[in-house]
Motif scaffolding. Sequence first.
Motif, PDB file in Angstrom:
ATOM      1  N   ALA A 392      22.444   6.609  18.828  1.00  0.00           N
ATOM      2  CA  ALA A 392      21.529   5.573  18.330  1.00  0.00           C
ATOM      3  C   ALA A 392      21.366   5.745  16.828  1.00  0.00           C
ATOM      4  O   ALA A 392      21.466   6.861  16.293  1.00  0.00           O
ATOM      5  N   VAL A 393      21.076   4.629  16.165  1.00  0.00           N
ATOM      6  CA  VAL A 393      20.834   4.626  14.724  1.00  0.00           C
ATOM      7  C   VAL A 393      19.616   3.765  14.461  1.00  0.00           C
ATOM      8  O   VAL A 393      19.493   2.660  15.005  1.00  0.00           O
ATOM      9  N   LEU A 394      18.682   4.266  13.609  1.00  0.00           N
ATOM     10  CA  LEU A 394      17.510   3.500  13.165  1.00  0.00           C
ATOM     11  C   LEU A 394      17.661   3.224  11.678  1.00  0.00           C
ATOM     12  O   LEU A 394      17.807   4.148  10.866  1.00  0.00           O
ATOM     13  N   LEU A 395      17.639   1.939  11.330  1.00  0.00           N
ATOM     14  CA  LEU A 395      17.772   1.517   9.934  1.00  0.00           C
ATOM     15  C   LEU A 395      16.457   0.895   9.493  1.00  0.00           C
ATOM     16  O   LEU A 395      15.945  -0.035  10.127  1.00  0.00           O
ATOM     17  N   ARG A 396      15.928   1.419   8.398  1.00  0.00           N
ATOM     18  CA  ARG A 396      14.648   0.920   7.876  1.00  0.00           C
ATOM     19  C   ARG A 396      14.915  -0.066   6.746  1.00  0.00           C
ATOM     20  O   ARG A 396      15.861   0.074   5.974  1.00  0.00           O
ATOM     21  N   ARG A 397      14.053  -1.074   6.669  1.00  0.00           N
ATOM     22  CA  ARG A 397      14.043  -2.030   5.554  1.00  0.00           C
ATOM     23  C   ARG A 397      15.423  -2.702   5.391  1.00  0.00           C
ATOM     24  O   ARG A 397      16.018  -2.671   4.303  1.00  0.00           O
ATOM     25  N   VAL A 398      15.906  -3.241   6.444  1.00  0.00           N
ATOM     26  CA  VAL A 398      17.182  -3.981   6.403  1.00  0.00           C
ATOM     27  C   VAL A 398      16.978  -5.350   7.050  1.00  0.00           C
ATOM     28  O   VAL A 398      16.062  -5.547   7.856  1.00  0.00           O
ATOM     29  N   ASP A 399      17.841  -6.307   6.664  1.00  0.00           N
ATOM     30  CA  ASP A 399      17.807  -7.606   7.332  1.00  0.00           C
ATOM     31  C   ASP A 399      18.918  -7.638   8.378  1.00  0.00           C
ATOM     32  O   ASP A 399      19.681  -6.687   8.556  1.00  0.00           O
ATOM     33  N   LYS A 400      19.027  -8.759   9.053  1.00  0.00           N
ATOM     34  CA  LYS A 400      19.971  -8.887  10.151  1.00  0.00           C
ATOM     35  C   LYS A 400      21.405  -8.787   9.670  1.00  0.00           C
ATOM     36  O   LYS A 400      22.235  -8.091  10.279  1.00  0.00           O
ATOM     37  N   GLU A 401      21.755  -9.424   8.554  1.00  0.00           N
ATOM     38  CA  GLU A 401      23.128  -9.410   8.064  1.00  0.00           C
ATOM     39  C   GLU A 401      23.553  -7.983   7.692  1.00  0.00           C
ATOM     40  O   GLU A 401      24.667  -7.548   8.019  1.00  0.00           O
ATOM     41  N   GLU A 402      22.689  -7.255   6.994  1.00  0.00           N
ATOM     42  CA  GLU A 402      23.044  -5.892   6.591  1.00  0.00           C
ATOM     43  C   GLU A 402      23.190  -4.988   7.798  1.00  0.00           C
ATOM     44  O   GLU A 402      24.091  -4.136   7.863  1.00  0.00           O
ATOM     45  N   ALA A 403      22.316  -5.147   8.800  1.00  0.00           N
ATOM     46  CA  ALA A 403      22.402  -4.314   9.989  1.00  0.00           C
ATOM     47  C   ALA A 403      23.689  -4.570  10.750  1.00  0.00           C
ATOM     48  O   ALA A 403      24.372  -3.632  11.194  1.00  0.00           O
ATOM     49  N   LEU A 404      24.082  -5.830  10.898  1.00  0.00           N
ATOM     50  CA  LEU A 404      25.328  -6.148  11.594  1.00  0.00           C
ATOM     51  C   LEU A 404      26.525  -5.630  10.829  1.00  0.00           C
ATOM     52  O   LEU A 404      27.495  -5.126  11.419  1.00  0.00           O
ATOM     53  N   ALA A 405      26.515  -5.759   9.509  1.00  0.00           N
ATOM     54  CA  ALA A 405      27.625  -5.266   8.701  1.00  0.00           C
ATOM     55  C   ALA A 405      27.742  -3.749   8.819  1.00  0.00           C
ATOM     56  O   ALA A 405      28.854  -3.197   8.927  1.00  0.00           O
ATOM     57  N   ARG A 406      26.625  -3.055   8.818  1.00  0.00           N
ATOM     58  CA  ARG A 406      26.645  -1.599   8.942  1.00  0.00           C
ATOM     59  C   ARG A 406      27.195  -1.202  10.319  1.00  0.00           C
ATOM     60  O   ARG A 406      27.981  -0.259  10.436  1.00  0.00           O
ATOM     61  N   ALA A 407      26.755  -1.910  11.380  1.00  0.00           N
ATOM     62  CA  ALA A 407      27.235  -1.610  12.716  1.00  0.00           C
ATOM     63  C   ALA A 407      28.738  -1.846  12.848  1.00  0.00           C
ATOM     64  O   ALA A 407      29.470  -1.056  13.464  1.00  0.00           O
ATOM     65  N   VAL A 437      22.671  -4.227  18.797  1.00  0.00           N
ATOM     66  CA  VAL A 437      21.725  -4.231  17.668  1.00  0.00           C
ATOM     67  C   VAL A 437      20.521  -5.074  18.040  1.00  0.00           C
ATOM     68  O   VAL A 437      20.683  -6.198  18.564  1.00  0.00           O
ATOM     69  N   ALA A 438      19.315  -4.565  17.724  1.00  0.00           N
ATOM     70  CA  ALA A 438      18.079  -5.317  17.936  1.00  0.00           C
ATOM     71  C   ALA A 438      17.248  -5.236  16.658  1.00  0.00           C
ATOM     72  O   ALA A 438      16.935  -4.143  16.179  1.00  0.00           O
ATOM     73  N   MET A 439      16.854  -6.412  16.125  1.00  0.00           N
ATOM     74  CA  MET A 439      16.014  -6.487  14.928  1.00  0.00           C
ATOM     75  C   MET A 439      14.554  -6.667  15.359  1.00  0.00           C
ATOM     76  O   MET A 439      14.252  -7.485  16.244  1.00  0.00           O
ATOM     77  N   VAL A 470      30.382  -5.627  18.648  1.00  0.00           N
ATOM     78  CA  VAL A 470      28.970  -5.516  18.267  1.00  0.00           C
ATOM     79  C   VAL A 470      28.253  -6.760  18.761  1.00  0.00           C
ATOM     80  O   VAL A 470      28.732  -7.882  18.559  1.00  0.00           O
ATOM     81  N   ARG A 471      27.097  -6.592  19.404  1.00  0.00           N
ATOM     82  CA  ARG A 471      26.281  -7.703  19.833  1.00  0.00           C
ATOM     83  C   ARG A 471      24.853  -7.462  19.324  1.00  0.00           C
ATOM     84  O   ARG A 471      24.371  -6.330  19.262  1.00  0.00           O
ATOM     85  N   VAL A 472      24.175  -8.560  19.010  1.00  0.00           N
ATOM     86  CA  VAL A 472      22.815  -8.508  18.483  1.00  0.00           C
ATOM     87  C   VAL A 472      21.909  -9.314  19.397  1.00  0.00           C
ATOM     88  O   VAL A 472      22.283 -10.381  19.881  1.00  0.00           O
TER      89      VAL A 472
END
Length: 487
Positions: A392-407, A437-439, A470-472
């Motif tokens: 699991a990974v927890l990302l702080r202060r990110v938006d949906k696009e950045e989180a998906l790109a990181r994943a 991924v869940a925002m 990857v699915r969100v």
Amino acid sequence: MLSPVPPSSTQPKQALERPKRSIRRRLLGWTLVAVIVPTLLSMGAFGFIARDTLGKQWEADGRMLAQTVAASLEGRISAGLDRRDGELMSSLSHDRRIAFAVIVDRNNNVKHSSVFDAKAFESYRKGETTWSKMQVSDVGNAQSTMVSEKLVVHTTPVLTNGGSERMARAGPDTALAIEDMEGALVLGIHPLGLGNMLVNFHLAQGAAALIACIVVLPLMSSVMRRWTRPLADLVTVTRRLAEGKPPEPVLVRSMDELGFLSCAFNDMASSLMGSRRQLMEMNESLEQRVKERTSELQEAMTRLDEMASTDALTHLANRRAFNAALTRFNEDARRSNGDMAAILIDLDGFKPVNDTFGHDVGDELLVLTGQVLKRHCRDFDMAARLGGDEFAVLLRRVDKEEALARAQTILDEFTAEATQLLSRYDNGVPVSMSVGVAMRRETRAKGCEALIRFADQALYAAKGAGKSCVRVAEYVEEAEEETVEGA
């Protein structure tokens, strides 16, 4: 380090201060008393003795003068006094002591009088007694009468020629009849010289006492200073010893009791300082050992904390640390009205690799997964191994696009590096990962469990879509149910 022992609360403060009255001053005071008191007593005793002795001598001198004048008048009262006798009586005025001189006959009639002090003569006249009624037992000595404190009267018989001859034949102790005496000489004398002599004597005594004090006191002060100097040295070094300072050895100035006390104190101080040094060394050693044990304990506690919150194989956070971080991240996002992402990862094809090549290769694959996740986590993000091949990974202060790109980046790098790793073992089993991924803001999750539930649903959606994708998770307001969107 050892510190000086503080004074007891019941100990008077004056115990640590300098003495207000030194022994030397007390000895000087007692010496002064020992000098002055005996001097005053001796002055009084000598004054009493001198007054008595000088008074007797003064009375004897007056009596002798009266006898001398009376002898010069022998046989002249009945024959009649001439001019020479008057001049003799008048010449007595040159002696300042004589107040008056009176010659009376046998019937107490005044034949001649020379009065030089009328008040003294009047004082005598008030207590006058006739010479004929006096008990004359010793014609050779004049009878003396103290009229007042300032006047002595000498009454001396004047003999006839026959009486003088009889006295010469019989001796001075013979009592003569009244007919052998033709009159009497009354001589009043002031004891002025006696007072002056006594005053001079007392002045001499006082001067002697003053000189004795001037000479004795400095001498005694010097002697006592020499005697009490070892005590002053002992007071100084004792104060230094009480303050915890190393005292200087006391100088042994003599071989008497004070010298013995100085030697004993030096031995005691040396023993105490030696014991103090040993205690200080033991204290320093104990402090060093305590520091070492404390450091070891802190290191052990740090390792235990790391073991309790870290996965031993991948060195990622474990599930316990992940849950605690998820709570903190979610609270931070709620307060700041920001967003965060929860990413759940499951390895695809891990079990066949583990069964085919063994657990060692499987462990290498897990370690590789941890390295990839760490590279794409910032300092304030977190990567964790939840167990087995679940991450699991927890990302702080990110938006949906950045989180998906990181994943997606994590997925691509892991797939490439895992394929390269397994190529050494002639691998024919494909290895990849499914990512969900869940925002927080997107899913409107009302808590940590809800957010993880959304991420888990997205993970299952990725596996259902053929894995290696990857699915969100998204929230559809109209249907009031969660939906999953492909990356």
